[in-house]
Design an enzyme around this catalytic site. Structure first.
Site, short mmCIF file in Angstrom:
data_model
loop_
_atom_site.label_atom_id
_atom_site.label_comp_id
_atom_site.label_asym_id
_atom_site.label_seq_id
_atom_site.Cartn_x
_atom_site.Cartn_y
_atom_site.Cartn_z
N SER A 97 0.92 -1.00 -0.04
CA SER A 97 -0.07 -0.09 0.17
C SER A 97 0.91 1.19 -0.12
O SER A 97 2.06 1.09 0.48
CB SER A 97 -0.95 -0.10 1.20
N TYR B 195 0.47 0.50 10.67
CA TYR B 195 0.04 -0.12 9.29
C TYR B 195 1.03 0.01 8.35
O TYR B 195 1.52 -0.90 7.69
CB TYR B 195 -0.93 0.72 8.91
#
Length: 316
Positions: free
Chosen positions: A162, A188
């Site tokens: 990502s 994350y």
């Protein structure tokens, strides 16, 4: 092709899964898509099944997975779509899944993930939950399926990263936030960097087995993955998302499907793709950029270190 030459295709930001697989026949190929019962996982599984592949949706909720598998089978006319239980944070569940797998595996799409949990959560082992789910679970799965991937003689691993990886490298000195304050986006970010490094590590280690591995950034797609965002919106993050260029689900899954099945990617390995092309290096210190790949996410030394650290964690 020179190792330093950027890999490009005729496709781009708005390319869909159907365009990527136009004319591609996956009959006789077997694929696993983790998290295939929601978000872009559903479209990834549908696209592969639509091209003729036998697809296993690996999910926590088998009832939901079975419903999605039946829907995909009805839409594509491919009866070889099924669901199987997999809890990535449970080593016994991963072992049960990999032990049950029989025969070759041609495509493994590590699609499942969690994002920006507002509070620190740990597994029973004490592992930070995003790192445990997004990276360690998939790393364990890849190790357990190595024999099946090697048996396919040309298998592909797709590791979903990502732009979140821009927030943080893997902080080896404190992966599980034992000595630093927990921050949702940093946690994350390092898990998504780890996803990219998994592809780099597998590409280097398993080339002789005919296995290729690449990381992909699907793009911004409005799915359930964003359900925790509203609790984590700093002004900077809110501004970044406000200007985000969103994709449809079909566009978001296209890069995964391209890397998983397109003949154009034959032999291409150890790279990071976005918008159906290899990403440009991003050395801008701004963590809120919406494209490119950090050099640390492709670093072979970090990939080797992460492989060793992850192996040690799973054996503990």
């Amino acid at each position: 092709m020179s190792p330093r030459e950027r890999f490009t295709t005729p496709y781009g930001f708005h390319t869909t899964t159907n365009e990527v697989l136009d004319g591609v026949d996956l009959t006789g190929k077997r694929a696993i898509v983790t998290g295939g019962a929601s978000g872009i996982g559903v479209e990834t599984a549908r696209a592969l099944a639509g091209a003729g592949a036998e697809v296993t949706i690996a999910v926590r909720n088998v009832e939901a997975g079975s419903r999605v598998a039946q829907e995909i089978a009805a839409k594509t006319g491919n009866s070889k779509v099924s669901a199987a239980p997999l809890e990535l944070t449970d080593r016994a569940s991963v072992a049960s899944f990999t032990d049950a797998w029989q025969g070759p595996l041609h495509i493994l799409v590590n699609n499942a993930g969690v994002m920006a949990l507002p509070e620190l959560h740990r597994t029973p082992e004490g592992w930070e939950l995003q790192f445990a789910t997004n990276h360690l679970g998939h790393f364990n799965l890849v190790l357990g399926l190595h024999g099946a991937l090697a048996a396919a003689a040309g298998a592909r691993i797709v590791s979903l990263s990502s732009t979140g990886h821009l927030f943080s490298p893997v902080v080896f000195d404190d992966i599980h936030f034992e000595h630093r304050a927990y921050e949702a986006w940093l946690a994350y970010g390092q898990s998504k960097t780890a996803n990219a490094l998994l592809a780099v590590g597998a590409a280097r280690r398993w080339a002789d087995d005919g296995i290729t591995a690449n990381a992909v950034m699907p793009g911004g797609i409005r799915t359930g993955l964003q359900r925790h965002q509203e609790n984590n919106m700093t002004p900077e993050v809110e501004e970044a998302f406000a200007g985000f260029n969103w994709k449809t689900v079909e566009e978001g899954a296209a890069t995964s499907v391209l890397v998983a099945a397109s003949p154009l990617l034959e032999g291409v390995t150890g790279r990071y793709f976005e918008d159906c092309n290899e990403a440009e290096l991003n050395t801008d210190p701004n963590p809120y950029a919406d494209s490119g790949v950090r050099p640390y996410a492709l670093d072979e030394n970090d990939a080797a270190r992460l492989w060793e650290v992850s192996t040690a964690m799973l054996r503990s």
